[in-house]
Design a protein around this motif. Structure first.
Motif, short mmCIF file in Angstrom:
data_model
loop_
_atom_site.label_atom_id
_atom_site.label_comp_id
_atom_site.label_asym_id
_atom_site.label_seq_id
_atom_site.Cartn_x
_atom_site.Cartn_y
_atom_site.Cartn_z
N LYS A 481 -4.56 -22.11 7.95
CA LYS A 481 -4.28 -21.87 9.36
C LYS A 481 -4.35 -20.39 9.74
N ASP A 482 -4.45 -19.54 8.74
CA ASP A 482 -4.54 -18.11 9.01
C ASP A 482 -5.88 -17.79 9.68
N LYS A 483 -5.86 -16.83 10.59
CA LYS A 483 -7.10 -16.45 11.26
C LYS A 483 -8.16 -15.96 10.27
N LEU A 484 -7.69 -15.42 9.15
CA LEU A 484 -8.64 -14.99 8.13
C LEU A 484 -9.42 -16.16 7.56
N ALA A 485 -8.86 -17.39 7.66
CA ALA A 485 -9.59 -18.56 7.19
C ALA A 485 -10.84 -18.77 8.05
N ALA A 486 -10.74 -18.41 9.35
CA ALA A 486 -11.92 -18.50 10.21
C ALA A 486 -13.01 -17.56 9.71
N LEU A 487 -12.59 -16.36 9.33
CA LEU A 487 -13.55 -15.41 8.74
C LEU A 487 -14.14 -15.99 7.46
N ALA A 488 -13.30 -16.66 6.67
CA ALA A 488 -13.79 -17.23 5.41
C ALA A 488 -14.80 -18.34 5.67
N TRP A 489 -14.50 -19.22 6.66
CA TRP A 489 -15.48 -20.25 7.00
C TRP A 489 -16.81 -19.62 7.42
N GLN A 490 -16.73 -18.62 8.27
CA GLN A 490 -17.95 -17.98 8.79
C GLN A 490 -18.71 -17.25 7.68
N TYR A 509 -19.83 -24.26 9.37
CA TYR A 509 -19.72 -23.84 10.78
C TYR A 509 -19.02 -24.92 11.61
N GLU A 510 -19.29 -26.16 11.32
CA GLU A 510 -18.61 -27.24 12.06
C GLU A 510 -17.12 -27.25 11.74
N ALA A 511 -16.76 -26.97 10.49
CA ALA A 511 -15.35 -26.88 10.12
C ALA A 511 -14.69 -25.71 10.85
N LEU A 512 -15.39 -24.63 10.99
CA LEU A 512 -14.87 -23.47 11.74
C LEU A 512 -14.54 -23.88 13.17
N GLY A 521 -15.24 -15.64 20.55
CA GLY A 521 -16.42 -15.02 19.94
C GLY A 521 -17.07 -15.79 18.81
N THR A 522 -16.60 -17.03 18.54
CA THR A 522 -17.18 -17.75 17.41
C THR A 522 -17.97 -18.98 17.84
N LYS A 523 -17.62 -19.57 18.98
CA LYS A 523 -18.24 -20.84 19.36
C LYS A 523 -19.75 -20.72 19.51
N ALA A 524 -20.16 -19.74 20.29
CA ALA A 524 -21.60 -19.60 20.53
C ALA A 524 -22.34 -19.29 19.24
N ASN A 525 -21.76 -18.39 18.44
CA ASN A 525 -22.42 -18.01 17.20
C ASN A 525 -22.51 -19.19 16.24
N ALA A 526 -21.40 -19.93 16.10
CA ALA A 526 -21.40 -21.07 15.19
C ALA A 526 -22.40 -22.13 15.63
N ASN A 527 -22.41 -22.44 16.93
CA ASN A 527 -23.36 -23.44 17.43
C ASN A 527 -24.80 -22.98 17.24
N TYR A 528 -25.03 -21.68 17.41
CA TYR A 528 -26.39 -21.17 17.21
C TYR A 528 -26.86 -21.44 15.78
N TRP A 529 -25.99 -21.13 14.80
CA TRP A 529 -26.41 -21.30 13.40
C TRP A 529 -26.47 -22.78 13.01
#
Length: 800
Positions: A481-490, A509-512, A521-529
């Motif tokens: 649940k840590d925000k750093l986990a989002a960085l780890a997913w990405q 990216y879908e898990a992110l 700042g992650t939705k557009a980037n994740a969907n793009y990839w």
């Protein structure tokens, strides 16, 4: 014997002069030499280079003939010298040197031996044969007939020895010239200046200063005087005679010579700084901007910065040190200036000292790892952090200064902060080691998530993707649940992208997006990839879905990249509607030129086949190569021509049609294209060309609708020319042999009109009746049918 014109004129004058009583004596040697000398002077006077060379080349054989005919004449030395000069000036340097050496060896002395030596001396000098040149100039000096020539040759001889590195002979000869009262002033002054430099090179400061100071007189030429003053100032400065040095440097700065001003300004500032006249230092700098070499500029601004520091004008000092650092980036001078600038920030208790120190260390610590200023900068950082109550960061900074002073209680901070600093400064191997020790020794520390994330990034920087992936997965597992986990997913998704494991990349990216749906700042980037990866996997529908989300979220950032992927995906799926929208969207942001021609062509063909002629014309125009028509397959030119005819773009249609007709061979397709050409000309009301094209098409004997339409066009041309009988003939023929549901009713209607205009009412009524019988709704649907003209109400009323 034929005399040259000028000699003949002179002789004639002498003969005719009543005052001439002495008998004439023939002297061909004298006359021919005078003529050669006259030609030599003429050649010298020619300004045009090519003409002058030609004159020398023409004169050389005459001089050779003279020397051969009169080998013992007193004028032979002169003639030989002239011959050598002719060769030299015309580019035959080796022949010239051969002749001039011959003059020296044969005649030993005299004016022309000196002149030959002078020429050979300059040639040797420019070829850097300095000792050889010295021999020639020494001969010039010995043979000189005047004092000026003698000392000029001696000065040149001395200069040759100076360039050859023979300072002893150079000093000996310069000394003679310097003290010779009958030598020209310019040579005496220059000789004294050279002696000063030679003594300075030998570290004989007293003699050097004596020579330089002797030239600091009003009568001495200014450029020499100022150079001497500058060097005298440098010597005085080295001898710690500051006031005298200041006087010399001020003399330079007040002169009209710019060459030494920048260095004099720097030296004067140094003098004043040594005397602690800090305001005077800044005054010298403000007095004038004398731009020098980067090293000189760095010295000036460093001295100015240190002076401003002494006056506690820290803002001004920071400005000067920054200017000094910019002069020679990454040099020792830049290092010094950067350190003093940091010291100024520390003195004004700047809040950003820790970051400034880190920046300083990133640049200079790799170059000067053991320098005391590196450790002093670290001390500034540690003290600032300590004063602000940041004990852990301070401990990390202190530990970098001396690792032996760190206590046990500070080990965790040391490992974590050192790992952090090393990762920031680019030492990723060191960062990995420190973070690993930290995580092994203190697994429950609240900073563990940061340590894992930082270690993963360092592994990435080192190219160890496998270790980095393990860290990011560990972070996700331990701190989901840590925000750093989002960085780890990405970050882990990016690793999978590098590994070309696109399925797992998409999963991450879908898990992110699932676990952090509101993270900015992650939705557009994740969907793009996700879209990008789906395209790589040829899952085009999924790619389009994800890319559409990206375009909705951040159209400005991803409009081009995502738009192109949507185009490729739609094209691969042959989805005309989605492709058309994607193409139009990209064109709306002025990126239509990035779309490949085959995509435009395919889209144009689909529109053409669907009867969407305006769209077909648009896309086919974009997909063809007007500048080089042969780069476009001929079929597309044919379709484009027809589409332009259908949309009324007749001029443009003719261009496309011509590109097709230039290459088409098959008669039927050529006839069909001539039909389009005739329609375009007809639309432009160019009846003659329309008729010519239509007739050319019929000559190819096409069958079916092409034949019928060509006849219809010829009927329209005749109708517009008011040749209604001919028009009727063409229309009636079409009626007779076509069953085309679109063409037949038009031919019936136009037959009716033409016959009516011709006056054949009965036949006109026949065709109108046939039209109404076969196509009862035609007249209702075509209130303004495409005919040569629309019948009036009276004309229509004539039919039952």
């Amino acid at each position: 014997m034929r005399f040259p014109a000028i000699i003949f004129a002179v002789l004639l004058t002498v003969i005719q002069s009543p005052a001439q009583e002495a008998p004439l004596e023939a002297n061909p040697a004298h006359d021919q030499f005078e003529f050669c000398k006259h030609l030599y002077r003429q050649a010298n006077a020619i300004r045009n280079h090519d003409s002058r060379v030609l004159a020398y080349q023409r004169l050389a054989p005459r001089l050779e003939a003279y020397i051969e005919r009169f080998p013992n004449n007193p004028n032979v030395p002169a003639a030989s010298y002239y011959l050598g000069e002719c060769y030299y000036q015309s580019g035959s340097v080796e022949d010239a040197k051969r002749v001039l050496v011959g003059v020296i060896n044969r005649f030993k002395k005299g004016r022309y031996v000196a002149l030959s030596s002078n020429r050979l001396g300059y040639d040797a000098f420019y070829n850097k044969k300095y000792r050889q040149a010295a021999v020639h100039f020494g001969r010039v000096a010995r043979l000189a007939e005047t004092a000026a020539e003698r000392y000029r040759g001696m000065y040149q001889e001395a200069s040759c020895y100076r360039f050859a590195g023979d300072s002893g002979d150079a000093i000996r000869l310069y000394s003679i010239v310097e003290s010779a009262q009958d030598a020209e002033v310019v040579y005496r002054e220059n000789a004294k200046l050279r002696l000063g430099h030679l003594y300075l090179a030998k570290k004989d400061l007293e003699k050097a200063r004596e020579k330089f100071e002797a030239l600091i007189l009003p009568a001495v030429e200014e450029s020499i005087r100022i150079e001497a003053a500058f060097n005298a100032g440098l010597i005085a400065l080295e001898q710690k005679e500051i006031k005298e040095a200041e006087g010399y440097f001020k003399t330079v700065l007040m002169s009209g010579q710019d060459k030494f001003k920048a260095r004099s300004q720097a030296a004067l500032m140094n003098c004043m700084f040594a005397e602690e006249d800090y305001a005077g230092v800044l005054g010298v700098l403000k007095r004038g901007l004398y731009k020098g070499k980067p090293t000189t500029e760095a010295i000036k601004y460093t001295i100015a910065g240190k002076s401003a520091m002494q006056l506690k004008s820290y803002d001004l000092a920071i400005k000067y040190f920054a200017e000094a650092e910019r002069q020679i980036p990454l040099s020792k001078e830049a290092f010094t200036a950067a350190y003093y600038r940091l010291l100024c920030f520390f003195n004004i208790e700047g809040e950003n000292i820790p970051k400034q120190v880190d920046g300083f260390l990133v640049v200079y610590q790799p170059r000067y790892p053991k320098h005391e200023r590196i450790h002093k900068a670290l001390l500034m950082k540690a003290e600032t952090l300590f004063d602000n109550g940041k004990a852990r960061e301070a401990a990390a900074a202190y530990n970098q200064i001396d690792s032996t002073i760190v206590g046990k209680d500070n080990v965790a901070n040391l490992l974590y902060k050192r790992g952090w600093c090393l990762s920031e400064s680019g030492d990723h191997n060191g960062a990995v080691r420190n973070f690993t020790d930290f995580l092994n020794g203190y697994p429950d520390d609240e900073r563990s998530a940061n340590a894992i994330a930082r270690r993963g990034k360092s592994y990435m920087a080192l190219g160890d993707r496998a270790s980095a992936l393990r860290d990011f997965d560990l972070l996700i597992q331990r701190f989901p649940k840590d925000k750093l986990a989002a960085l780890a997913w990405q970050s882990s998704a990016r690793i999978k992208k590098e590994d070309k494991d696109y399925k797992d990349m998409i999963r991450r990216y879908e898990a992110l997006l699932t676990n952090f749906p509101n993270l900015e700042g992650t939705k557009a980037n994740a969907n793009y990839w996700i879209g990008w990866g789906s395209y790589q996997l040829k899952d085009y529908a999924r790619a389009i879905s994800a890319l559409d989300k990206t375009l909705q979220l951040e159209p400005k950032s991803y409009g081009f990249q995502a738009g192109m992927l949507v185009i490729y995906s739609s094209f691969s799926m042959k989805d005309k509607a989605r492709l058309q929208k994607a193409v139009d969207d990209l064109m709306a942001i002025d990126k239509g030129d990035k779309i490949q021609n085959p995509i435009y062509r395919w889209l144009g063909v689909q529109c053409f086949n669907g009867g969407e002629m305006k769209l077909a014309e648009r896309y086919l125009s974009l997909g063809t190569t007007a500048a080089d028509p042969r780069q476009t397959p001929q079929a597309f030119w044919k379709m484009l021509g027809k589409a332009r005819v259908e949309t009324g773009k007749y001029e443009e249609a003719l261009v496309a049609i011509k590109n097709y007709l230039d290459v088409v061979q098959e008669p039927f397709w050529k006839a069909e294209t001539l039909l389009d050409q005739s329609k375009a000309y007809l639309g432009l009301e160019n009846l003659a060309e329309a008729k010519k094209s239509a007739e050319a098409g019929l000559q190819l004997r096409p069958k079916g609708s092409v034949n019928a339409e060509l006849r219809m066009v010829l009927g329209d041309i005749a109708y517009n020319e008011k040749d209604f009988a001919t028009a009727a003939q063409f229309y009636v023929v079409v009626v007779q042999f076509t069953d085309d549901k679109n063409l037949r009713p038009e031919a019936l209607f136009k037959s009716h009109q033409a016959l009516l205009k011709k006056g054949d009412t009965e036949q006109a009524r026949h065709y109108l009746n046939t039209l109404n019988k076969e196509f009862p709704n035609y007249l209702k649907k075509n209130q303004a049918p495409s005919a040569p003209s629309t019948p009036s109400a009276a004309e229509t009323a004539e039919a039952p």
